[in-house]
Design an enzyme around this catalytic site. Structure first.
Site, mmCIF file in Angstrom:
data_model
loop_
_atom_site.group_PDB
_atom_site.id
_atom_site.type_symbol
_atom_site.label_atom_id
_atom_site.label_comp_id
_atom_site.label_asym_id
_atom_site.label_seq_id
_atom_site.Cartn_x
_atom_site.Cartn_y
_atom_site.Cartn_z
ATOM 1 N N TYR A 17 54.134 20.664 101.440
ATOM 2 C CA TYR A 17 54.415 22.069 101.116
ATOM 3 C C TYR A 17 53.644 23.013 102.027
ATOM 4 O O TYR A 17 52.926 23.894 101.555
ATOM 5 C CB TYR A 17 54.094 22.350 99.639
ATOM 6 C CG TYR A 17 54.649 21.302 98.724
ATOM 7 C CD1 TYR A 17 56.010 21.263 98.436
ATOM 8 C CD2 TYR A 17 53.830 20.308 98.191
ATOM 9 C CE1 TYR A 17 56.537 20.273 97.634
ATOM 10 C CE2 TYR A 17 54.359 19.307 97.383
ATOM 11 C CZ TYR A 17 55.708 19.294 97.116
ATOM 12 O OH TYR A 17 56.220 18.316 96.335
ATOM 13 N N TYR A 144 59.351 18.593 86.733
ATOM 14 C CA TYR A 144 59.268 18.229 88.148
ATOM 15 C C TYR A 144 59.557 16.739 88.277
ATOM 16 O O TYR A 144 58.942 15.923 87.580
ATOM 17 C CB TYR A 144 57.888 18.543 88.741
ATOM 18 C CG TYR A 144 57.770 18.036 90.159
ATOM 19 C CD1 TYR A 144 58.394 18.703 91.214
ATOM 20 C CD2 TYR A 144 57.077 16.854 90.447
ATOM 21 C CE1 TYR A 144 58.329 18.213 92.516
ATOM 22 C CE2 TYR A 144 57.006 16.361 91.751
ATOM 23 C CZ TYR A 144 57.629 17.045 92.770
ATOM 24 O OH TYR A 144 57.573 16.556 94.046
ATOM 25 N N ASP A 245 60.415 10.059 82.989
ATOM 26 C CA ASP A 245 59.690 10.092 84.254
ATOM 27 C C ASP A 245 58.201 10.014 83.931
ATOM 28 O O ASP A 245 57.591 11.015 83.548
ATOM 29 C CB ASP A 245 60.040 11.384 84.996
ATOM 30 C CG ASP A 245 59.250 11.561 86.295
ATOM 31 O OD1 ASP A 245 58.289 10.809 86.517
ATOM 32 O OD2 ASP A 245 59.604 12.473 87.072
ATOM 33 N N LYS A 274 53.184 6.730 91.469
ATOM 34 C CA LYS A 274 51.795 7.198 91.655
ATOM 35 C C LYS A 274 50.702 6.139 91.412
ATOM 36 O O LYS A 274 50.332 5.462 92.350
ATOM 37 C CB LYS A 274 51.571 8.437 90.814
ATOM 38 C CG LYS A 274 52.294 9.652 91.397
ATOM 39 C CD LYS A 274 51.775 10.978 90.878
ATOM 40 C CE LYS A 274 52.194 12.137 91.742
ATOM 41 N NZ LYS A 274 53.483 12.744 91.403
HETATM 42 C C1 LIG Z 1 54.816 12.974 91.929
HETATM 43 C C2 LIG Z 1 55.934 12.965 90.983
HETATM 44 C C3 LIG Z 1 57.247 12.606 91.371
HETATM 45 C C4 LIG Z 1 57.592 12.286 92.803
HETATM 46 O O1 LIG Z 1 56.922 11.179 93.293
HETATM 47 P P1 LIG Z 1 56.753 10.985 94.871
HETATM 48 O O2 LIG Z 1 56.071 9.661 94.999
HETATM 49 O O3 LIG Z 1 55.911 12.129 95.348
HETATM 50 O O4 LIG Z 1 58.107 10.992 95.464
HETATM 51 C C5 LIG Z 1 58.222 12.605 90.415
HETATM 52 N N1 LIG Z 1 57.962 12.922 89.128
HETATM 53 C C6 LIG Z 1 56.728 13.254 88.713
HETATM 54 C C7 LIG Z 1 56.499 13.577 87.270
HETATM 55 C C8 LIG Z 1 55.672 13.300 89.617
HETATM 56 O O5 LIG Z 1 54.456 13.667 89.207
#
Ligand SMILES: *Cc1c(COP(=O)(O)O)cnc(C)c1O
Length: 428
Positions: A17, A144, A245, A274
């Site tokens: 970003y 997100y 997610d 992550k």
């Molecule tokens: C970081 C994140 C993503 C994206 O993961 P990347 O490895 O950066 O592509 C998707 N959803 C959530 C909730 C996240 O924190």
């Protein structure tokens, strides 16, 4: 960083970003160990970010390093098409063991965003095999889910700047996000918006996708578990698959291995990323129920249409396996509890500060919502001078430190935040 390196970086390298004309300053880190990042000049910073929620056991962990070294001597990578290997099998066994029994099939991919793309493609193929052309997703505002196109299309329209990509992004449904916070009482009005949309468009909606309990980048809000329970009921009623997610929240961060355990709701698809490799190498996973996997496999092409080049990378799999094994020694529970208790003691009192709107704490997450927009470059510089690494955004100063952080180091983080709040020049 010598001048030419710093200048080269400034002129030629994109950061997350960032701008190529006037990028925010970058700090050169040359090594990291435990909870400390070491700057080029030798100064050590207490890491409050776990490199974006990833390095849960700290940096340079001997067990993770050993797993990587052992694997690299065998093979760093081998294609996953037509080939399998012990590291992927061991990891997938662990993932299935760690997650609810309903989640039975694992798709490995390169990053969190891709695991979301995979989940969305799976859902579309699932409906296709049922002879239904469903292509819309229902989610909530302030979410997100990543930076790729489909992931952006379900992320908050303002945060993901949807208007820039207006004609390119699929149009999905956004319900109001819940207002009832995790620790307050449940307000049933929170469900109204979601219910209205799902009732009206149930035959168009392919899947519901959410970050359970913690909305990360979209504002670091912790919402009420009852919301998830109600959502699950509505999804069941309309036979719409539910995708969680847990890319940020997975692997213990909220005080449970998965955030959905706070609500006792099990999704049909789960996205992980992550912290899965303990902050060492990129890897993500999409887990599905057997039913969904079978349906997809029964659809027209007879297979699932995705397969990244580095799928199931052996280095990533072996270190993820070692990372989960560390978790399963169960020390994380005391570590996260210790962080949570200390945040209540040292961070919560900042609630009284005139520049603070709210303090939120859950597991090993501490959030300070300020009343003013933060000058990120200035505040980051201030934090580095204080010997800590914290990266605020908008009005939020938050910390998600490695679980191994000591009482002393965590105090350094909260003290630095306290000091920053007193500095008028760090706010806009
Ligand atoms: C970081 C994140 C993503 C994206 O993961 P990347 O490895 O950066 O592509 C998707 N959803 C959530 C909730 C996240 O924190």
């Amino acid at each position: 960083m010598n001048l030419s390196d710093a200048l080269f970086d400034y002129k030629h390298i994109w950061h997350p970003y960032s701008s190529m004309i006037k990028p925010l300053p970058c700090y050169s880190i040359i090594s990291a160990k435990g909870v400390y990042l070491t700057l080029k000049n030798g100064q050590k910073l207490v890491d409050g970010m776990s490199s974006w929620w990833s390095a849960i056991h700290g940096y340079n962990h001997p067990v993770l390093n050993r797993a990587l070294k052992k694997q690299i001597q065998k093979m760093s990578h081998v294609m996953f098409g037509g080939i399998t290997h012990p590291s992927a099998i061991a990891l997938c066994r662990k993932l299935i063991q760690l997650t609810p029994s309903k989640l039975d099939c694992v798709f490995l991919s390169d990053s969190g965003s891709i695991s979301i793309e995979v989940a969305m493609k799976m859902i579309i193929q699932y409906w296709n095999s049922l002879g239904q052309n469903r292509k819309k997703f229902l989610t909530i505002l302030n979410g997100y889910h990543g930076d790729t196109f489909a992931a952006m299309s379900i992320s908050d329209p303002n945060n993901s700047i949807h208007q820039i990509y207006n004609n390119f992004l699929p149009k999905n449904f956004f319900a109001q996000s819940p207002v009832s916070s995790f620790h307050s009482s449940w307000n049933k009005n929170d469900l109204v918006s979601f219910k209205k949309i799902i009732e009206k468009h149930s035959l168009q909606i392919a899947g519901v996708i959410l970050e359970p309990i913690v909305q990360g980048v979209g504002g670091m809000n912790f919402y009420h578990p009852t919301y998830l329970k109600k959502i699950k009921k509505l999804c069941d009623y309309y036979h719409i698959p539910l995708i969680f997610d847990e890319i940020a929240t997975g692997f213990g961060r909220t005080g449970k291995i998965f955030a959905f355990e706070h609500a006792n709701v099990i999704p049909d698809i789960l996205c992980l990323g992550k912290a899965i490799t303990g902050g060492t190498i990129t890897l993500a996973a999409t887990l599905t129920s057997r039913n969904i996997a079978d349906r997809i496999s029964n659809s027209k092409p007879g297979c699932f249409m995705h397969g990244p080049t580095y799928m199931g990378n052996p280095l990533a799999c072996s270190v993820a396996y070692a990372n989960i094994k560390i978790l399963q020694s169960n020390e994380w529970q005391n570590q996260v509890l210790h962080i949570e208790r200390q945040l209540y003691k040292n961070l919560l009192p900042l609630r009284e500060h005139p520049r603070v709107i709210d303090i939120r704490i859950l597991g090993a997450i501490g959030v300070v919502e300020c009343s003013q927009i933060i000058n990120i470059a200035m505040m980051q510089k201030f934090f580095v001078e204080q010997g800590v690494w914290i990266r605020p955004f908008k009005k939020l100063i938050y910390i998600v430190p490695p679980y191994i952080i000591s009482t002393y180091a965590l105090k350094q983080l909260t003290n630095a935040i306290k000091k920053a709040l007193n500095k008028k020049f760090l706010f806009i």
